[in-house]
Scaffold this motif. Structure first.
Motif, PDB file in Angstrom:
ATOM      1  N   ALA A 298       0.848  -1.208   0.000  1.00 49.86           N
ATOM      2  CA  ALA A 298       0.000   0.000   0.000  1.00 49.86           C
ATOM      3  C   ALA A 298       0.883   1.258   0.000  1.00 49.86           C
ATOM      4  N   LEU A 299       1.980   1.236   0.771  1.00 50.57           N
ATOM      5  CA  LEU A 299       2.874   2.406   0.808  1.00 50.57           C
ATOM      6  C   LEU A 299       3.568   2.599  -0.544  1.00 50.57           C
ATOM      7  N   PHE A 300       4.037   1.500  -1.143  1.00 50.46           N
ATOM      8  CA  PHE A 300       4.714   1.627  -2.449  1.00 50.46           C
ATOM      9  C   PHE A 300       3.751   2.166  -3.510  1.00 50.46           C
ATOM     10  N   ARG A 301       2.526   1.613  -3.508  1.00 48.21           N
ATOM     11  CA  ARG A 301       1.558   2.043  -4.514  1.00 48.21           C
ATOM     12  C   ARG A 301       1.256   3.528  -4.387  1.00 48.21           C
ATOM     13  N   LYS A 302       1.117   3.974  -3.126  1.00 44.90           N
ATOM     14  CA  LYS A 302       0.779   5.384  -2.917  1.00 44.90           C
ATOM     15  C   LYS A 302       1.917   6.277  -3.397  1.00 44.90           C
ATOM     16  N   LEU A 303       3.167   5.887  -3.094  1.00 46.26           N
ATOM     17  CA  LEU A 303       4.302   6.692  -3.542  1.00 46.26           C
ATOM     18  C   LEU A 303       4.389   6.698  -5.067  1.00 46.26           C
ATOM     19  N   ALA A 304       4.052   5.549  -5.683  1.00 46.89           N
ATOM     20  CA  ALA A 304       4.094   5.487  -7.151  1.00 46.89           C
ATOM     21  C   ALA A 304       3.085   6.457  -7.761  1.00 46.89           C
ATOM     22  N   THR A 305       1.904   6.617  -7.106  1.00 47.13           N
ATOM     23  CA  THR A 305       0.904   7.544  -7.666  1.00 47.13           C
ATOM     24  C   THR A 305       1.382   8.990  -7.550  1.00 47.13           C
ATOM     25  N   GLN A 306       2.451   9.207  -6.759  1.00 48.26           N
ATOM     26  CA  GLN A 306       2.989  10.567  -6.664  1.00 48.26           C
ATOM     27  C   GLN A 306       4.232  10.738  -7.529  1.00 48.26           C
ATOM     28  N   GLY A 307       4.438   9.793  -8.444  1.00 50.03           N
ATOM     29  CA  GLY A 307       5.526   9.937  -9.404  1.00 50.03           C
ATOM     30  C   GLY A 307       6.805   9.230  -9.004  1.00 50.03           C
ATOM     31  N   GLU A 308       6.817   8.536  -7.876  1.00 45.79           N
ATOM     32  CA  GLU A 308       8.029   7.817  -7.453  1.00 45.79           C
ATOM     33  C   GLU A 308       8.252   6.613  -8.367  1.00 45.79           C
ATOM     34  N   ASN A 359       9.763  -9.575   3.778  1.00 48.64           N
ATOM     35  CA  ASN A 359       8.465  -9.201   3.204  1.00 48.64           C
ATOM     36  C   ASN A 359       8.511  -7.868   2.452  1.00 48.64           C
ATOM     37  N   ILE A 360       9.454  -7.006   2.814  1.00 42.36           N
ATOM     38  CA  ILE A 360       9.615  -5.754   2.047  1.00 42.36           C
ATOM     39  C   ILE A 360      10.041  -6.108   0.624  1.00 42.36           C
ATOM     40  N   MET A 361      10.957  -7.074   0.490  1.00 39.87           N
ATOM     41  CA  MET A 361      11.387  -7.514  -0.852  1.00 39.87           C
ATOM     42  C   MET A 361      10.213  -8.166  -1.594  1.00 39.87           C
ATOM     43  N   LYS A 362       9.442  -9.012  -0.852  1.00 32.24           N
ATOM     44  CA  LYS A 362       8.305  -9.683  -1.512  1.00 32.24           C
ATOM     45  C   LYS A 362       7.277  -8.659  -1.992  1.00 32.24           C
ATOM     46  N   ALA A 363       7.003  -7.683  -1.138  1.00 32.90           N
ATOM     47  CA  ALA A 363       6.022  -6.653  -1.523  1.00 32.90           C
ATOM     48  C   ALA A 363       6.550  -5.878  -2.722  1.00 32.90           C
ATOM     49  N   GLY A 364       7.861  -5.600  -2.746  1.00 27.58           N
ATOM     50  CA  GLY A 364       8.487  -4.873  -3.853  1.00 27.58           C
ATOM     51  C   GLY A 364       8.364  -5.664  -5.145  1.00 27.58           C
ATOM     52  N   GLN A 365       8.681  -6.951  -5.071  1.00 28.74           N
ATOM     53  CA  GLN A 365       8.607  -7.813  -6.241  1.00 28.74           C
ATOM     54  C   GLN A 365       7.179  -7.845  -6.782  1.00 28.74           C
ATOM     55  N   ARG A 370       2.990  -6.399 -10.687  1.00 30.90           N
ATOM     56  CA  ARG A 370       1.608  -5.937 -10.929  1.00 30.90           C
ATOM     57  C   ARG A 370       1.447  -4.483 -10.479  1.00 30.90           C
ATOM     58  N   PRO A 371       2.088  -3.559 -11.190  1.00 30.61           N
ATOM     59  CA  PRO A 371       2.076  -2.156 -10.717  1.00 30.61           C
ATOM     60  C   PRO A 371       0.685  -1.516 -10.725  1.00 30.61           C
ATOM     61  N   MET A 372      -0.222  -2.046 -11.553  1.00 30.90           N
ATOM     62  CA  MET A 372      -1.544  -1.399 -11.647  1.00 30.90           C
ATOM     63  C   MET A 372      -2.589  -2.017 -10.725  1.00 30.90           C
TER      64      MET A 372
END
Ligand SMILES: O=C(O)[C@H](O)COP(=O)(O)O
Length: 407
Positions: A298-308, A359-365, A370-372
């Motif tokens: 959830a944190l990665f996805r949110k940062l991605a929506t801000q251009g990260e 799990n940080i690596m798993k969540a990243g992978q 599935r970025p969308m």
């Protein structure tokens, strides 16, 4: 006595005096004349048979300022729903029990699904979402609180303190998040909040640099607390995640929809204890392991929506940075525990940190593959546009269930 320090970029409302709940409640009764209040309780049938919920009901019976209590009941068959109606009927306030697994609500859910606007996963997110829809449909409240049903240390003061910031007509808060010390039985709990969320946010600050969103998230003293309150209009356009990212997702939605000065957090209890889940080492589909993966995604996805932008290398650095910071936190919490005469098992804490690092690596992978992916349930505004009479129908289904099965 707590201090009065303001950390981060969100207002913190502390507990600086020993105000009694009667004192708070007499103000809340006044506020309720202009801002009627309601409470949402997302519950599992099994919680009716546990220790926490019967005690919560005993406390709620005497709360004088609520116009409505909306209970979302999950995992109940017909006999259990009948039992639940009797169980909650002790409440003197106007209340309704949503039988989420009953034929009427399931039929409505199937129609929403046809239109592509129904929750896709079962779970607390879906339960909360239907309760929010019902609260909008019933129109009985201006200010709404929501809390878990597994709180073992419940006291009606918790509810009074939780709803106060959105109930006082002189305050302009749209949303308030509860916080507390999760200390019980001589131990410091809150493993995911302490050992994953805070160290992960601190490592994100190092790896991706200053971001207003990360500062904002790091301002919450207990980001995973299941206790919030909000003004009714918040419910129209909030998108609720259906997985374990619920608490983080709600904070992210508030970040997107409101200015910081419309948001606050409040100290709601001196201590807090609830039902503990297993860490579930090696099982990505359950317990705190799944919770940690969902939250991190959830944190990665949110940062991605801000251009990260994220790459495997970013996640590797993040994992390494997290691991170092989290181990320092273990020492910090250990020393805090020792000085307070509490216990903290360093071995178990470090095992949890090792699992969270993996799990940080798993969540990243997962994110890279599935970025969308979006586990969000649509906002009620969108549902109304897809099915204009949805509120009448939801209300009607709930009324009919209550009439038919209460007898
Ligand atoms: O808030 C948390 O960190 C998780 O819900 C786990 O809590 P616990 O360690 O108190 O069970």
């Amino acid at each position: 006595m707590a201090d009065f320090y303001q950390n981060g970029i969100i207002t913190t409302l502390h507990n600086l005096s020993e105000r009694t709940h009667e004192d708070l409640e007499s103000e809340l009764v006044e506020f309720s004349k202009s801002r009627p209040m309601s409470l949402i309780l997302p519950s599992l049938f099994s919680e009716l048979e546990g220790e926490a919920l019967p005690n919560i009901i005993q406390h709620l019976k005497d709360v004088p300022y609520l116009s409505e209590i909306v209970i979302g009941l999950d995992r109940a068959d017909e006999a259990q729903y009948r039992h639940a109606l009797k169980f909650f009927n002790e409440l003197p306030q106007h209340h309704r029990v949503l039988w989420n697994d009953g034929p009427r609500l399931k039929a409505l859910d199937a129609e929403l699904n046809e239109l592509g606007v129904a929750p896709r996963e079962l779970g607390k997110g879906r339960n909360v979402w239907y309760c929010m829809g019902y609260t909008l449909a019933s129109g009985r409240a201006e200010s709404v609180a929501l809390h878990d049903c597994d709180i073992l240390t419940y006291d009606r003061e918790l509810l009074a303190r939780l709803i106060y910031p959105v109930a006082n007509p002189r305050f302009n808060y749209e949303f308030c998040k509860g916080y507390y010390a999760r200390v019980a039985d001589g131990k410091i709990n809150g493993r995911v909040s302490r050992l994953l969320v805070t160290p992960l946010l601190r490592s994100l600050k190092r790896v991706v640099g200053y971001r207003d969103y990360i500062e904002y998230m790091d301002s919450f003293r207990y980001p995973l607390a299941g206790e919030f309150s909000f003004r009714r209009d918040v419910l129209n356009d909030i998108r609720i995640p259906s997985d374990w990212g619920l608490e983080i997702g709600v904070l992210s939605e508030m970040y997107r929809n409101y200015a910081h000065n419309r948001l606050c957090q409040v100290d709601i209890a001196k201590t807090y204890d609830h039902k503990h889940q297993d860490l579930s080492f090696g099982n990505d589909e359950g317990g705190l392991s799944k919770m940690s993966i969902d939250i991190t995604k959830a944190l990665f996805r949110k940062l991605a929506t801000q251009g990260e932008t994220f790459t495997t290398e970013t996640f590797r650095s993040l994992k390494a940075t997290y691991y170092r910071i989290a181990l320092d936190f273990v020492e910090t919490y250990h020393n805090d525990a020792v000085m307070n005469g509490l216990k903290l098992d360093i071995h178990n804490e470090e095992k949890a940190v090792e699992m969270f690092a993996e799990n940080i690596m798993k969540a990243g992978q997962h994110f890279l593959e599935r970025p969308m992916e979006r586990p969000f349930i649509p906002s009620w505004n969108r549902v109304v546009s897809a099915m204009p009479d949805v509120f009448e129908r939801l209300k009607d289904a709930v009324e009919k269930d209550n009439e038919e099965f209460l007898g």
